[in-house]
Design a protein around this motif. Structure first.
Motif, PDB file in Angstrom:
ATOM      1  N   GLN A 165      18.320   3.651  -3.564  1.00 45.00           N
ATOM      2  CA  GLN A 165      17.089   3.351  -2.844  1.00 45.00           C
ATOM      3  C   GLN A 165      15.904   3.023  -3.752  1.00 45.00           C
ATOM      4  O   GLN A 165      15.209   2.029  -3.539  1.00 45.00           O
ATOM      5  CB  GLN A 165      16.743   4.510  -1.907  1.00 45.00           C
ATOM      6  CG  GLN A 165      17.692   4.654  -0.735  1.00 45.00           C
ATOM      7  CD  GLN A 165      17.759   3.394   0.107  1.00 45.00           C
ATOM      8  OE1 GLN A 165      16.774   2.980   0.715  1.00 45.00           O
ATOM      9  NE2 GLN A 165      18.922   2.768   0.127  1.00 45.00           N
ATOM     10  N   GLY A 212      16.943   2.809  10.473  1.00 43.48           N
ATOM     11  CA  GLY A 212      16.312   2.132   9.340  1.00 43.48           C
ATOM     12  C   GLY A 212      14.807   2.049   9.399  1.00 43.48           C
ATOM     13  O   GLY A 212      14.153   1.844   8.370  1.00 43.48           O
ATOM     14  N   ASP A 213      14.208   2.202  10.594  1.00 43.28           N
ATOM     15  CA  ASP A 213      12.745   2.152  10.715  1.00 43.28           C
ATOM     16  C   ASP A 213      12.333   2.959  11.939  1.00 43.28           C
ATOM     17  O   ASP A 213      11.630   2.473  12.828  1.00 43.28           O
ATOM     18  CB  ASP A 213      12.271   0.704  10.838  1.00 43.28           C
ATOM     19  CG  ASP A 213      10.755   0.571  10.754  1.00 43.28           C
ATOM     20  OD1 ASP A 213      10.100   1.510  10.263  1.00 43.28           O
ATOM     21  OD2 ASP A 213      10.218  -0.462  11.199  1.00 43.28           O
ATOM     22  N   THR A 237      17.092  -3.605  11.081  1.00 47.24           N
ATOM     23  CA  THR A 237      17.309  -3.057   9.740  1.00 47.24           C
ATOM     24  C   THR A 237      18.289  -1.894   9.758  1.00 47.24           C
ATOM     25  O   THR A 237      18.382  -1.146   8.778  1.00 47.24           O
ATOM     26  CB  THR A 237      15.983  -2.598   9.097  1.00 47.24           C
ATOM     27  OG1 THR A 237      15.362  -1.624   9.950  1.00 47.24           O
ATOM     28  CG2 THR A 237      15.038  -3.766   8.905  1.00 47.24           C
ATOM     29  N   THR A 239      21.675   0.303   9.439  1.00 47.24           N
ATOM     30  CA  THR A 239      22.705   0.260   8.407  1.00 47.24           C
ATOM     31  C   THR A 239      23.540   1.530   8.478  1.00 47.24           C
ATOM     32  O   THR A 239      23.319   2.390   9.334  1.00 47.24           O
ATOM     33  CB  THR A 239      22.069   0.093   7.011  1.00 47.24           C
ATOM     34  OG1 THR A 239      23.079  -0.185   6.049  1.00 47.24           O
ATOM     35  CG2 THR A 239      21.308   1.347   6.591  1.00 47.24           C
ATOM     36  N   ASP A 246      16.141   8.558   8.414  1.00 47.21           N
ATOM     37  CA  ASP A 246      15.519   8.230   9.697  1.00 47.21           C
ATOM     38  C   ASP A 246      14.524   9.309  10.119  1.00 47.21           C
ATOM     39  O   ASP A 246      13.407   9.008  10.554  1.00 47.21           O
ATOM     40  CB  ASP A 246      16.584   8.069  10.790  1.00 47.21           C
ATOM     41  CG  ASP A 246      17.146   6.660  10.872  1.00 47.21           C
ATOM     42  OD1 ASP A 246      16.519   5.719  10.342  1.00 47.21           O
ATOM     43  OD2 ASP A 246      18.212   6.484  11.497  1.00 47.21           O
TER      44      ASP A 246
END
Length: 329
Positions: A165, A212-213, A237, A239, A246
């Motif tokens: 990341q 993801g968001d 986004t 994955t 999250d």
């Protein structure tokens, strides 16, 4: 205010044909107002009494991999039949469609983004507590999705997800230097934070499907049932990776000082490393938003840069365990 679409509505109507109900009634399309769909363009589609939502990428994409309609369609179809609340996917259009690019059409969701002052039935403490647990329940249900069985192999690279990341987002930041309108700048605290994240990385959680968001802007609360979300939206986004990121995205921008996050109650997951995920979430968000600095007018770019600096500062507070102290001042 709704805006007129920038595509051929008649051609889209013909492309839809009888795959959706109401053929023979002229299709109407209006773009949703500027307060919705900041990362992607959203449109209402109407054929008589039938209403759907069309979603397409924006003209400019800040982050590689963002606004991926193929990814979103794949995840939404995999979520069908699971307990995860989501908009039902109806049709997918590719590069040869009337919009000359990817888009998807989804069922309309009866709900609203639970931000700001909440309307009834969320105007009581009990209902707002219900909403907090509903947000966590949706993540717990998402992490439990058998993603391989649902055909999501290859959606991401779960092996080493957390290890990658910091370097992945720093590469993206370096890439902005190639934009002719971007003036490289020192972001206060960024180097310290990146080093801290690399040095304090916790053991990864078992790989799971991630949004993801995940934030209050990407969920819809039910106007009737306070105990369950109407939908989680904006899956472009998503994955396969560490599901605690999250919850880090959600809580880094929300948890009140001194509150015990609800996730531990619902799942029994060890949350001792949660400040790491909160710091990582803000680190990632700041770098994504830094891409807009190169594309905004000078005054707006300066405001966005200042906001990104604040995100990094607050990420540092999480990293140093000082977030509660800052909020108490």
């Amino acid at each position: 205010m709704d805006l007129q679409p920038d595509f051929d509505v008649e051609a889209l109507d013909e492309w839809i044909g009888d795959r959706l109900p109401g053929r023979g009634v002229a299709l109407q399309a209006t773009r949703m107002g500027q307060g919705t769909g900041e990362a992607n363009a959203l449109y209402w589609l109407r054929r008589g009494e039938h209403v759907w939502v069309l979603r397409r990428p924006p003209a400019v994409i800040n982050a590689p991999g963002a606004s991926d309609m193929n990814r979103e369609w794949r995840i939404l179809t995999a979520l069908e039949g699971t307990p995860v609340p989501h908009p039902s996917p109806l049709l997918f259009g590719g590069p040869d469609s009337p919009l000359s690019g990817p888009f998807l059409i989804m069922a309309r969701v009866d709900g609203f983004n639970p931000v700001g002052v909440l309307p009834p039935p969320y105007d009581t403490p009990g209902a707002r507590r219900d909403l907090a647990f509903a947000l966590v329940d949706a993540l717990a249900e998402l992490a439990a999705v058998p993603w391989r069985e649902r055909g999501l192999d290859g959606l991401g690279k779960p092996e080493g997800f957390l290890d990658r990341q910091v370097s992945r987002w720093l590469r993206q930041l370096d890439g902005y230097a190639k934009l002719p309108t971007y003036q490289a700048r020192d972001i206060p605290g960024l180097d310290w934070l990146a080093n801290w994240l690399d040095a304090n990385r916790p053991p990864a959680q078992p790989a799971a499907l991630m949004h993801g968001d995940y934030s209050l802007f990407n969920v819809m609360a039910s106007p009737r049932d306070t105990r369950r979300l109407a939908a989680v939206i904006d899956w472009d986004t998503g994955t396969i990776g560490d599901p605690l990121l999250d919850i880090g995205h959600l809580l880094a921008r929300w948890t009140d000082p001194g509150e015990e996050p609800a996730l531990g109650e619902r799942t029994g997951v060890d949350l001792s490393a949660l400040p790491y995920y909160e710091a990582l979430a803000l680190f990632k968000l700041a770098i994504i938003l830094e891409g807009a600095v190169a594309r905004l007018p000078a005054a707006a770019a300066a405001e966005r840069a200042a906001m990104n600096d604040r995100l990094i500062r607050y990420a540092g507070l999480f990293a140093r365990g000082e977030r509660d102290l800052e909020a108490a001042r």
